[in-house]
Design a protein around this motif. Structure first.
Motif, short mmCIF file in Angstrom:
data_model
loop_
_atom_site.label_atom_id
_atom_site.label_comp_id
_atom_site.label_asym_id
_atom_site.label_seq_id
_atom_site.Cartn_x
_atom_site.Cartn_y
_atom_site.Cartn_z
N ARG A 33 -16.53 6.50 3.88
CA ARG A 33 -16.43 7.68 3.11
C ARG A 33 -17.54 8.43 2.42
N GLU A 47 -10.87 -0.94 -0.88
CA GLU A 47 -10.18 -0.28 0.19
C GLU A 47 -9.43 1.30 -0.50
N LYS A 78 -10.22 5.06 0.91
CA LYS A 78 -9.12 5.78 1.34
C LYS A 78 -9.19 7.08 0.49
N HIS A 88 -8.12 6.98 -2.70
CA HIS A 88 -7.30 6.89 -3.80
C HIS A 88 -7.82 6.59 -5.10
#
Length: 145
Positions: A53, A101, A105, A107
């Motif tokens: 990311r 994680e 993502k 989040h």
């Protein structure tokens, strides 16, 4: 770039606990290379998640990542001990992995300061940029235009 130092690990878990976990020869002194390796392993695991990311290295180390690195490092050190010692460390490790994680993502946020100069803002990695959402306007949406 390291996400946590041995001193930060000692502050979170106590110097006595680190000595207990790493004193291989029983002289009452912790094994600094063993602590450094656990921290390096934590850094590598974190980078594995963040690289999907963010462009690494990050311009600053968010406090959130310092805590995660400490939790992972202590888990690694405890995993070398008898099984009864590892239950709390495993829970913290699993929590740290779930949080990584979520960050990977998108989040959860790293909490990096919004006031960073544009050239110091972490950018999406090439993998994240290539795997983004489908374009809003493509051949299917535009018809014969």
């Amino acid at each position: 770039m390291g996400y946590a130092t041995a001193a930060e690990l000692a502050t979170r878990y106590g110097a006595d606990r680190l000595i207990d976990l790493t004193d291989r020869d029983g002289d009452g002194i912790g094994d600094d290379p063993m602590i450094a390796q656990a921290l390096a392993d934590a850094d590598a695991e974190i980078d594995g998640y963040l690289a999907s990311r963010y462009r690494l290295p990050l311009p600053t180390v968010p406090a959130l990542l310092t805590r995660i690195a400490c939790d992972i490092a202590i888990y690694r050190l405890l995993s070398l001990r008898r099984m009864g010692d590892i239950e709390d460390a495993r829970r913290r490790y699993e929590d740290a992995r779930r949080l990584l994680e979520a960050i990977a993502k998108g989040h959860a946020s790293l909490g990096l300061p919004a006031s960073l100069p544009l050239d110091e803002q972490p950018a999406l990695s090439l993998a994240a940029a290539k795997s983004g959402p489908a374009p809003v306007f493509g051949p299917d949406q535009m018809g014969s235009y």
